[in-house]
Design an enzyme around this catalytic site. Structure first.
Site, PDB file in Angstrom:
ATOM      1  N   ASN A 471      47.006  42.323  31.999  1.00  0.00           N
ATOM      2  CA  ASN A 471      46.903  42.072  33.442  1.00  0.00           C
ATOM      3  C   ASN A 471      45.752  41.103  33.687  1.00  0.00           C
ATOM      4  OD1 ASN A 471      46.517  42.086  36.197  1.00  0.00           O
ATOM      5  ND2 ASN A 471      46.610  44.306  36.425  1.00  0.00           N
ATOM      6  N   ASP A 472      46.086  39.832  33.872  1.00  0.00           N
ATOM      7  CA  ASP A 472      45.063  38.801  34.048  1.00  0.00           C
ATOM      8  C   ASP A 472      44.140  39.070  35.225  1.00  0.00           C
ATOM      9  OD1 ASP A 472      45.859  37.245  31.907  1.00  0.00           O
ATOM     10  OD2 ASP A 472      47.271  36.077  33.081  1.00  0.00           O
ATOM     11  N   SER A 473      44.615  39.845  36.200  1.00  0.00           N
ATOM     12  CA  SER A 473      43.834  40.037  37.420  1.00  0.00           C
ATOM     13  C   SER A 473      43.039  41.343  37.426  1.00  0.00           C
ATOM     14  CB  SER A 473      44.760  39.998  38.645  1.00  0.00           C
ATOM     15  OG  SER A 473      45.606  41.123  38.681  1.00  0.00           O
ATOM     16  N   ASN A 475      39.833  42.586  36.158  1.00  0.00           N
ATOM     17  CA  ASN A 475      38.644  41.918  35.588  1.00  0.00           C
ATOM     18  C   ASN A 475      37.363  42.704  35.849  1.00  0.00           C
ATOM     19  OD1 ASN A 475      40.221  39.463  37.425  1.00  0.00           O
ATOM     20  ND2 ASN A 475      40.458  39.513  35.213  1.00  0.00           N
TER      21      ASN A 475
END
Length: 785
Positions: A471-473, A475
């Site tokens: 999940n790139d988002s 963070n």
């Protein structure tokens, strides 16, 4: 409302009205020269690299939509009336219209005022060019005199500069015209390029300056040249360079004429001359279709689910090939300006296609291992033209870790799958450079990847998050050493099991045992620190607080750790309970929402990251992220739940939503990245089609875990998990050069389990069909029970 259908004989998707809710596209080319083309001729082209070698231009978020493209205008010389046989850009009402998207080609047919026109677009095999084949026929009873005007708009090679540095690029692009040869070239004083637009017909006029063709304040719908009825013979000394030829055509009743236009990244007179011959063009199109037929023939199915058959036999593998070629770089949704070929993305893309193009998969894996650092992590993406890598999204926030915690692990999974499918054990000993120029065998690369995860740990000893995991988002890692990913811990368990199995197959029992011990220790940490009572938590933030727990106000439950608990083989009883919780809390008509409840309100972005920038129900914030949904099909298959494996597959299959085109908007023949979730006011709207990891995993989930036929180091395992009401299915599959004709029968109406397996009339022990010699064919009969 529907806009088309599948032609069951050809496999083509036939669009029978041009005003689709969004442009419905197709991909041309096979990874070198290529591009996209829509059902109305819109789209663009690139050579090797969409960012650094763009050939033709496209305008995103433009009004009108889906322009420019590959256009031809036709004009009646007597009345002056003109139209677009592809509907765009003129948009006159056509008496008849049909677009046929097929593997690697698109044909658009139309009739206007008794003039039938057919435009076929394709990239010939092994050639660095595209052809537009225009066939015109007079269906009326009187002789007609027509004009034909082509139109293509060239880009500066650097696609970002073409959009943003208009002062520079607008000064250095020029044109030259060889009217006798029928060739227009766009060239630059700063780049060694000779972008070419050529024609097979006698030239009546030309234009290379967009301003002259369109007119000051004009539009492509009503260009000045068509209003005047003649080309201006303009030459571009700067500014926007186009390619446009004017042709005179006279057709008696029933007469037909062909013009072939060629667009290429450089001038090649031999190539231009070659395609002036209509018979050669037809031969090349036949060769292209035959090559695609051969590719598709490597795996074919016949099941009681017709929509599944259509997807698995044609459009899902077509989409998988496009994702392997272009990763996530250039589509209708990704402009190809800043995003390279993703490490994680391309690694997963190999999973679905290795049986069909093993050599290409090996080349892809070699390129990906070259951007691994000696410590074991990898660049997040790379650019095919230069081979250079970078940190991708992490570059936007250099204060955070500049590595992703899953890239190198997906690369291991892709490599092990390649070895299972091909039996190419020599690949493990291939010497491949690391990012710094030092070298190591593929086996050493794998060991470095494992070591990196083992050495970078956060809260409770779980793998550290890095900039993000899948999940790139998500963070939360700001460097305290606390932020950790439960999903990566589960992925790590799967990697360790796969690698242990590999070492055991190779006879290295000691190293296999060491990896199994590591895996058992990781499972212990997950059981001790990630179980939330009814499901698994998602992660820990930089303060060491849990994410994805019932104790939280938002994101109480997340999809990925429930599915990967099964994929990682963490704990059978808990994993089954976790999947039940996911089904109850997250499943919808269109698939699983990624989390629930979505994030909202202020003060969350610093803790969580990009997820909270989306409104509730969009993308990672409670949207239906289709890539993640595919793992539910795999999980249900591994759990032996055929009803749900099939249910989850059908929820995802775009063909099952074909009659909801007005709502979904995207193409009903390819998968999308995401669908707006139940918390969104536009629940059900699909976004970002074609270049998505959904394609590869949907194919893997259906063929290897629902139908249950997948490669192992020893052969093909037969382990179907299907609905009880199915009486069976058939599959033709190539494996290591041999062809397997597999018939699965389900006389007792069970969902899983194999009673017996016969190979060429002989009963075998177990459910693994051995590998045979290349070129041989074998009958496999399976009875479930």
């Amino acid at each position: 409302m529907t806009y088309g259908h599948v032609d069951q004989e050809t496999g083509e998707y036939v669009i029978d009205r041009p005003d689709t809710p969004t442009p419905w596209i197709n991909y041309l080319g096979e990874g070198v020269y290529g591009g996209i083309v829509s059902n109305t001729g819109g789209g663009y082209s690139f050579y090797k690299d969409p960012k650094n070698q763009r050939v033709t231009r496209y305008r995103y978020n433009a009004v009108p939509d889906d322009q420019p493209g590959r256009y031809v205008y036709l004009q009646d010389r007597e009345s002056g009336e003109y139209w677009s046989p592809t509907w765009q850009p003129v948009k006159d009402e056509l008496a008849d219209y049909e677009c046929r998207h097929g593997p690697g080609y698109t044909t658009i047919e139309s009739v206007y005022d008794d003039i039938a026109a057919e435009m076929t677009y394709f990239v010939p095999l092994g050639e660095d060019c595209e052809l537009w084949v225009l066939d015109i026929e007079n269906e009326g009873e009187e002789t007609r005199t027509l004009g034909a005007f082509s139109y293509v708009e060239f880009s500066f090679p650097d696609a970002a500069a073409d959009q943003m540095n208009l002062d520079w690029t607008g000064q250095i692009m020029r044109s030259r015209v060889d009217e006798d040869a029928g060739v227009i070239e766009a060239y630059s004083s700063a780049e060694e390029i000779s972008y070419t637009h050529a024609t097979s017909a006698e030239v009546a006029g030309f234009d290379t300056q967009r301003r002259e063709f369109v007119g000051q304040y004009g539009t492509l719908e009503e260009p000045a040249v068509l209003d005047a009825g003649a080309a201006t013979d303009s030459t571009a000394t700067h500014d926007n360079v186009i390619g446009s030829f004017e042709h005179d055509i006279e057709l008696d009743p029933g007469e037909r004429e062909r013009i072939v236009f060629l667009t290429a990244p450089e001038r090649d007179d031999d190539l231009i001359e070659k395609y002036e011959d209509p018979s050669v063009v037809d031969e090349e199109l036949d060769a292209l279709q035959a090559e695609w037929d051969e590719y598709l023939s490597t795996l074919q199915v016949e099941t009681p689910d017709e929509e599944m058959n259509t997807m698995l036999n044609v459009w899902n593998p077509v989409q998988c090939r496009s994702t392997l070629y272009w990763s996530r770089t250039a589509s209708r949704y990704q402009a190809g300006l800043g995003r390279g070929m993703g490490t994680r993305d391309s690694s997963q893309d190999t999973l679905s296609i290795v049986h069909a193009v093993p050599e290409q998969v090996r080349e892809t894996l070699e390129s990906l291992w070259e951007i691994q650092f000696p410590d074991g992590h990898a660049w997040h993406q790379f650019y095919p033209l230069s081979g250079e890598g970078d940190a991708g999204l992490a570059k936007e926030d250099p204060s955070k870790p500049q590595w992703f915690s899953d890239d190198h692990l997906f690369l291991v999974l892709g490599t092990v799958q390649y070895l299972k499918e091909t039996g190419d054990d020599d690949f493990l000993e291939a010497e491949i450079p690391f990012e710094d120029g030092s070298t190591g065998t593929v086996r050493e690369h794998i060991e470095r990847a494992i070591a990196f995860t083992d050495e970078h740990r956060g809260k409770h000893g779980l793998p550290r998050m890095g900039y993000a995991d899948w999940n790139d988002s998500l963070n939360p890692d700001d460097g305290s050493g606390e932020a950790a990913s439960v999903m990566v811990a589960m992925m790590y368990c799967r990697v360790l099991r796969e690698v242990a199995d590999l070492y055991e197959f190779l006879g290295d029992e000691d190293l296999a045992a060491e990896r199994r011990t590591q895996r058992a220790e990781e499972i212990g940490r997950i059981d001790d620190h990630a179980w939330d009572g009814a499901w698994y938590t998602r992660a820990y933030d930089d303060d060491g607080d849990v994410i994805g727990s019932a104790s939280e106000d938002y994101q109480q439950i997340s999809l990925n750790t429930q599915t990967w608990a099964v994929l990682g083989g963490v704990d059978d009883e808990r994993a089954e309970r976790a999947m039940e919780s996911a089904h109850e809390r997250l499943n919808t008509k269109y698939g699983f929402a990624l989390l629930d409840p979505p994030w909202e309100g202020e003060g969350t972005i610093d803790r969580i990251g990009g997820t909270t920038t989306y409104p509730p129900g969009a993308k990672e914030n409670g949207g239906i992220f289709c890539h993640a949904h595919t793992w539910s099909v795999v999980a249900a298959g591994l759990l032996g739940d055929g009803e749900r494996a099939h249910q989850y597959y059908r929820q995802l299959n775009p063909m099952t939503h074909e009659d909801e085109a007005e709502l979904r908007r995207t193409e009903p023949y390819v998968y999308v990245q995401n669908v707006l979730g139940p918390a969104h006011e536009d629940f059900g709207v699909a976004k970002n089609s074609w270049l998505t990891g959904t394609a590869s995993w949907a194919y893997v989930g259906a063929t290897q875990y629902l139908l249950g036929i997948r490669p192992t180091f020893d052969g093909l395992v037969i382990d179907p998990t299907i609905p009880a009401e199915w009486d069976g299915f058939e599959m033709t599959r190539e494996f290591r050069g041999a062809t397997y004709e597999i018939t699965v029968e389900n006389p007792e109406g069970v969902e899983s389990g194999v009673e017996s397996v016969e190979v060429d009339g002989e009963v075998i022990v177990g459910d693994v069909v051995p590998a045979f010699e290349d070129g041989t064919s074998h009958e496999v009969r399976v009875e479930m029970g």
